[in-house]
Design an enzyme around this catalytic site. Structure first.
Site, PDB file in Angstrom:
ATOM      1  N   ASP A 382       0.866  -1.157   0.000  1.00  0.00           N
ATOM      2  CA  ASP A 382       0.000   0.000   0.000  1.00  0.00           C
ATOM      3  C   ASP A 382       0.912   1.219   0.000  1.00  0.00           C
ATOM      4  O   ASP A 382       2.046   1.132   0.441  1.00  0.00           O
ATOM      5  CB  ASP A 382      -0.842  -0.059   1.273  1.00  0.00           C
ATOM      6  CG  ASP A 382      -1.920   1.002   1.262  1.00  0.00           C
ATOM      7  OD1 ASP A 382      -2.275   1.437   0.158  1.00  0.00           O
ATOM      8  OD2 ASP A 382      -2.384   1.380   2.338  1.00  0.00           O
ATOM      9  N   LYS A 383       0.423   2.332  -0.534  1.00  0.00           N
ATOM     10  CA  LYS A 383       1.311   3.481  -0.523  1.00  0.00           C
ATOM     11  C   LYS A 383       1.182   4.277   0.758  1.00  0.00           C
ATOM     12  O   LYS A 383       2.120   4.392   1.527  1.00  0.00           O
ATOM     13  CB  LYS A 383       1.035   4.386  -1.722  1.00  0.00           C
ATOM     14  CG  LYS A 383       2.152   5.358  -1.968  1.00  0.00           C
ATOM     15  CD  LYS A 383       1.698   6.518  -2.796  1.00  0.00           C
ATOM     16  CE  LYS A 383       1.188   7.564  -1.879  1.00  0.00           C
ATOM     17  NZ  LYS A 383       0.228   8.458  -2.283  1.00  0.00           N
ATOM     18  N   GLU A 481      -8.104  14.695   5.420  1.00  0.00           N
ATOM     19  CA  GLU A 481      -9.160  15.608   5.840  1.00  0.00           C
ATOM     20  C   GLU A 481      -8.757  16.348   7.091  1.00  0.00           C
ATOM     21  O   GLU A 481      -9.024  17.539   7.236  1.00  0.00           O
ATOM     22  CB  GLU A 481     -10.452  14.829   6.081  1.00  0.00           C
ATOM     23  CG  GLU A 481     -11.117  14.445   4.791  1.00  0.00           C
ATOM     24  CD  GLU A 481     -12.554  14.003   4.997  1.00  0.00           C
ATOM     25  OE1 GLU A 481     -12.862  13.539   6.105  1.00  0.00           O
ATOM     26  OE2 GLU A 481     -13.332  14.133   4.053  1.00  0.00           O
ATOM     27  N   GLY A 660      -4.600   5.451  -4.611  1.00  0.00           N
ATOM     28  CA  GLY A 660      -5.737   6.089  -5.277  1.00  0.00           C
ATOM     29  C   GLY A 660      -5.381   7.486  -5.733  1.00  0.00           C
ATOM     30  O   GLY A 660      -6.229   8.250  -6.166  1.00  0.00           O
ATOM     31  N   ASP A 661      -4.092   7.843  -5.625  1.00  0.00           N
ATOM     32  CA  ASP A 661      -3.679   9.201  -5.977  1.00  0.00           C
ATOM     33  C   ASP A 661      -3.810   9.488  -7.459  1.00  0.00           C
ATOM     34  O   ASP A 661      -3.921   8.588  -8.274  1.00  0.00           O
ATOM     35  CB  ASP A 661      -2.209   9.393  -5.598  1.00  0.00           C
ATOM     36  CG  ASP A 661      -2.033   9.725  -4.145  1.00  0.00           C
ATOM     37  OD1 ASP A 661      -3.048  10.054  -3.524  1.00  0.00           O
ATOM     38  OD2 ASP A 661      -0.903   9.639  -3.658  1.00  0.00           O
TER      39      ASP A 661
HETATM   40  N1  LIG Z   1     -12.110  12.490   1.870  1.00  0.00           N
HETATM   41  C1  LIG Z   1     -12.128  12.676   0.569  1.00  0.00           C
HETATM   42  N2  LIG Z   1     -13.009  13.532   0.008  1.00  0.00           N
HETATM   43  C2  LIG Z   1     -13.036  13.698  -1.315  1.00  0.00           C
HETATM   44  N3  LIG Z   1     -12.245  13.093  -2.182  1.00  0.00           N
HETATM   45  C3  LIG Z   1     -11.317  12.240  -1.704  1.00  0.00           C
HETATM   46  C4  LIG Z   1     -11.220  11.987  -0.298  1.00  0.00           C
HETATM   47  N4  LIG Z   1     -10.222  11.092  -0.114  1.00  0.00           N
HETATM   48  C5  LIG Z   1      -9.741  10.804  -1.319  1.00  0.00           C
HETATM   49  N5  LIG Z   1     -10.395  11.469  -2.294  1.00  0.00           N
HETATM   50  C6  LIG Z   1     -10.151  11.387  -3.732  1.00  0.00           C
HETATM   51  O1  LIG Z   1     -10.441  10.076  -4.163  1.00  0.00           O
HETATM   52  C7  LIG Z   1      -9.313   9.484  -4.799  1.00  0.00           C
HETATM   53  C8  LIG Z   1      -9.224   8.029  -4.385  1.00  0.00           C
HETATM   54  O2  LIG Z   1      -9.022   7.978  -3.002  1.00  0.00           O
HETATM   55  P1  LIG Z   1      -8.899   6.650  -2.202  1.00  0.00           P
HETATM   56  O3  LIG Z   1      -8.996   7.029  -0.761  1.00  0.00           O
HETATM   57  O4  LIG Z   1      -9.818   5.655  -2.749  1.00  0.00           O
HETATM   58  O5  LIG Z   1      -7.420   6.215  -2.515  1.00  0.00           O
HETATM   59  P2  LIG Z   1      -6.564   5.248  -1.646  1.00  0.00           P
HETATM   60  O6  LIG Z   1      -6.743   3.907  -2.215  1.00  0.00           O
HETATM   61  O7  LIG Z   1      -6.852   5.484  -0.219  1.00  0.00           O
HETATM   62  O8  LIG Z   1      -5.101   5.718  -1.988  1.00  0.00           O
HETATM   63  P3  LIG Z   1      -3.977   6.079  -0.982  1.00  0.00           P
HETATM   64  O9  LIG Z   1      -3.647   4.820  -0.274  1.00  0.00           O
HETATM   65  O10 LIG Z   1      -2.868   6.575  -1.821  1.00  0.00           O
HETATM   66  O11 LIG Z   1      -4.579   7.135  -0.095  1.00  0.00           O
HETATM   67  C9  LIG Z   1      -8.111  10.312  -4.350  1.00  0.00           C
HETATM   68  O12 LIG Z   1      -7.183  10.436  -5.369  1.00  0.00           O
HETATM   69  C10 LIG Z   1      -8.698  11.658  -4.030  1.00  0.00           C
HETATM   70  O13 LIG Z   1      -8.653  12.484  -5.173  1.00  0.00           O
END
Ligand SMILES: Nc1ncnc2c1ncn2[C@@H]1O[C@H](COP(=O)(O)OP(=O)(O)OP(=O)(O)O)[C@@H](O)[C@H]1O
Ligand SMILES: [Mg+2]
Length: 705
Positions: A382-383, A481, A660-661
């Site tokens: 995971d990142k 957040e 998810g970035d």
């Molecule tokens: N709380 C939030 N509110 C709105 N948009 C968000 C929020 N968190 C993430 N995102 C957006 O949704 C996309 C996907 O986020 P997600 O949380 O699914 O990624 P992730 O799998 O957690 O990746 P990472 O491990 O790098 O955080 C992000 O690139 C961001 O642009």
């Protein structure tokens, strides 16, 4: 056995709060757990059985039996029995030690105390005596006893904070107790799914005074979590001990065979083959010799009566098996075990694998760890939180086409000066920012900048905690957040408190309460989250933040120019490896919102098609947005990540990182942690969304063989 039968046949769980007699009649498992394998009586037979399932041990047992037959025994029985006994007892001691540790651990857990409501009064009980249907009281920092349905809590709105790190790696989650349970001696009846291992799903109903209430995952806390920042809470035990989701996931500890084990087994089998062939040749030789020369010996070495040539050859085959037994190395397994043990100590002692910050050395829990590590070809990681520290800092932002956050606050001395937030009594002293112009813009009353921070203060799922007046503390499920709300706090838009219907901010020192009409929550397919609020003047606004690609598709055409400028800034942020979010808003009309809210209510109370219905509604309202700007949050790499990845790459281990970035951000972080290197020219993007699509794209990209 009866218990297992029940497990397979349980289709629905029915339990009554405060009714032990009824719940006991259902024969549900209580809350005791058992991870140990043996007890005093079963140890010897079970452990011997396990040890003799090993080929070599079984072979030596067989040899021992042969040696006990006087006709064929060519060496005394103890030549095999003694080494075998040593090998067996060394292994048995090791297994016993492991199991004693498991017993100790089980006992520790089973004897933890928890307050249980019995016959109307709270009593301390051991965890193992807690039954399904009991009501327990948990306090802050206590482990959750079993899978519980939350009934009430000390916090406003019956909220409960739990840390779920042990279950899913997420640090914190927020749960709500059912609102319907006003007194604890209630006689509700819960009907729910049977025990299963889905951590994120729960379905059930609570029947109370003839009324039915739906229960979902938000109202249960699972064993393995820890209660945090909640003075007390009450919960009804739904699944206990082995039925809890944690235990259902852990499965039995299986004996893992490494490829060295397999190789050794093959070698031993070959040796057996060789041994059998040699013995067969010897036997044939023996038969021929007896046939021809044997008669000459009968004078002084008389044959025993009843033994003719075939029988004596048969005996001699087994005698040769005994004589040549040294071909099969009994010490092979022992010496391999010894080497493994030594290797595992080297892992434990490795100073380079010691983390002084948390005083944790590496710990090899299994002796086969080293050889397993040596066979790794792929690493999936995971990142956020694994490669990076998961400590987010608000770094830069773009508001209405202007870029803020560069360190240009240079004074004559050449040092960079941090912004002074002392004018804001509620500011977080740990927050650091360098760009003075942003503070000036805000203080001038720039409406876009104000809207920008108002959005950050309103659109999130953070919970505030104000133990003492003015001492704000935020509980954020996602650290991104947390960073954004803290930034808004320091720039004068302080998120102060929330109820399910309102959010209260201190906007530049003035208290403003917004009515919260709807929360369009974030998930990883939507990649955005929105809130719809009504301000004290009655104006309704939708505030939305999310991934750039997603928000850009939903912008009003009039934002095109601003969009171009913001894209430039976003690219700059992504180039620095920062995590970006785009912010947008939309003013809503009273009449439209009225209709939308009605439909929203209808869909969200429907039993079927709830998710699809909500998705459609969200999609409809989250369009024609007005762009406000973008934020950039930094999450630094953990120490030593680039070096580690470089070493792994040298060992030809392929690494996959999940994130998810935004793509550019991900690529840049890839470069900064040595995952991607300059010489890798052919970076390709797989854009398909389905398993088949991805497979197809990968195949087209494969170099022709
Ligand atoms: N709380 C939030 N509110 C709105 N948009 C968000 C929020 N968190 C993430 N995102 C957006 O949704 C996309 C996907 O986020 P997600 O949380 O699914 O990624 P992730 O799998 O957690 O990746 P990472 O491990 O790098 O955080 C992000 O690139 C961001 O642009
Ligand atoms: Mg995330």
């Amino acid at each position: 056995c009866f218990y297992f039968l029940r497990l397979f046949t349980e289709e629905e769980r029915l339990l009554r709060a405060n009714d032990r007699a009824f719940n006991l009649s259902q024969q549900y498992a209580n809350n005791a757990i058992k991870t140990s394998k043996y007890n005093v009586f079963s140890f010897l037979p079970l452990n011997l059985f396990e040890q003799f399932s090993r080929l070599a041990n079984a072979y030596f047992l067989f040899l021992l039996v042969l040696q006990l037959i006087p006709q064929i025994s060519s060496v005394p029985w103890f030549t095999t029995a003694v080494p075998l006994a040593i090998v067996l007892s060394v292994t048995a001691v090791k297994d016993a030690n492991d199991d004693i540790n498991r017993h100790k651990q089980d006992k520790l857990v089973n004897n933890r105390l928890v307050k249980v409501l019995l016959n109307g009064e709270l009593r301390e009980e051991k965890w193992m005596n807690v039954q399904v249907g009991d009501i327990v009281k948990l306090e802050s920092n206590q482990f959750v006893t079993a899978d519980l349905l939350l009934l009430s809590s000390s916090e406003p709105l019956n909220l409960i904070y739990v840390e779920t790190a042990e279950l899913d790696g997420v640090s914190a989650a927020l749960k709500t107790a059912s609102h319907c349970c006003c007194h604890l001696c209630f006689l509700g009846e819960v009907r729910c799914e049977p025990p299963n291992n889905h951590l994120d799903k729960f379905k059930g109903t609570l029947t109370l005074d003839g009324q039915q209430y739906g229960l979902d995952n938000d109202k249960v806390v699972l064993r393995g979590c820890t209660v945090r920042n909640t003075e007390w809470c009450f919960g009804l035990v739904i699944f206990g001990g082995p039925d809890t989701k944690l235990m259902q996931n852990s499965g039995r500890t299986t004996f893992k065979r490494t490829s060295i084990d397999q190789l050794m087994n093959i070698l031993v089998l070959c040796i057996f083959g060789f041994l059998a062939t040699t013995c067969a040749i010897m036997t044939v030789g023996h038969a021929l010799w007896e046939e021809k020369e044997g008669s000459a010996f009968t004078a002084f070495l008389p044959r025993k009566p009843g033994v003719d040539v075939p029988l004596s050859s048969f005996y001699s085959f087994w005698s040769y098996v005994i004589v040549l037994n040294t071909m099969v190395p009994i010490s092979l397994y022992v010496s391999v075990e010894m080497i493994r043990l030594g290797n595992s100590f080297f892992i434990d002692w490795d100073r380079k694998m010691y983390h002084p910050g948390k005083d944790t050395p590496a710990q090899a829990r299994t002796t086969t760890l080293n050889e397993e590590l040596g066979q790794i070809k792929y690493i999936f990681s995971d990142k956020t939180g694994t490669l990076t520290q998961n400590i987010m800092t608000f770094n830069k932002c773009s508001i209405n086409g202007k870029n803020y956050g560069r360190k240009r606050n240079l004074q004559k001395t050449g040092t960079i000066v941090e912004l002074d937030f002392s004018w804001n009594q509620l500011a977080d002293p740990k927050f650091i920012f360098h760009d003075y112009s942003l503070l000036e813009t805000i203080k001038e009353g720039n409406p876009e900048a104000q809207a920008f921070f108002r959005l950050l203060a309103l659109c999130h799922t953070v919970m505030p905690e104000e133990k003492k007046e003015g001492e704000l503390n935020y509980q954020a499920q996602s650290p991104d957040e947390g960073a954004l709300v803290t930034a808004a706090r320091n720039f004068g838009f302080v998120f102060r408190s929330r109820t399910p219907e309102t959010i209260t901010l201190m906007e530049m020192g003035k208290k403003v309460t917004y009515e919260l009409l709807a929360v369009l929550d974030f998930n990883n397919t939507r990649k955005r989250m929105s809130v719809i609020v009504r301000d004290p003047e009655g104006k309704m606004t939708l505030y939305c933040k999310g991934a750039d690609t997603i928000i850009y598709e939903r912008l009003h055409p009039s934002c095109n120019k601003l969009k171009d400028v913001t894209t430039g800034h976003l690219n700059e942020y992504a180039g620095d490896g920062l995590r970006t979010l785009v912010l947008a808003y939309k003013d809503l009309e009273e009449s439209y919102m009225g209709r939308w809210m009605e439909r929203h209510h209808e869909v969200s109370t429907a039993m079927e098609g709830r998710e699809e219905g909500l998705d459609e509604l969200y999609e409809e309202i989250e369009k024609d947005l007005m762009l406000l700007g973008a934020t950039a949050v930094e999450d630094k790499l953990q120490d030593g990540v680039p070096q580690t990845i470089e070493q792994l790459a040298k060992a030809d281990i392929k690494i996959w990182v999940l994130t998810g970035d935004k793509q550019e951000t991900a690529e840049n972080i890839g470069y900064s942690c040595n995952m991607l290197r300059e010489e890798m020219k052919d970076i390709f993007i797989v854009a398909a969304n389905t398993a088949d699509g991805v497979k197809e794209e990968l195949f087209t990209l494969l170099p022709p063989e």
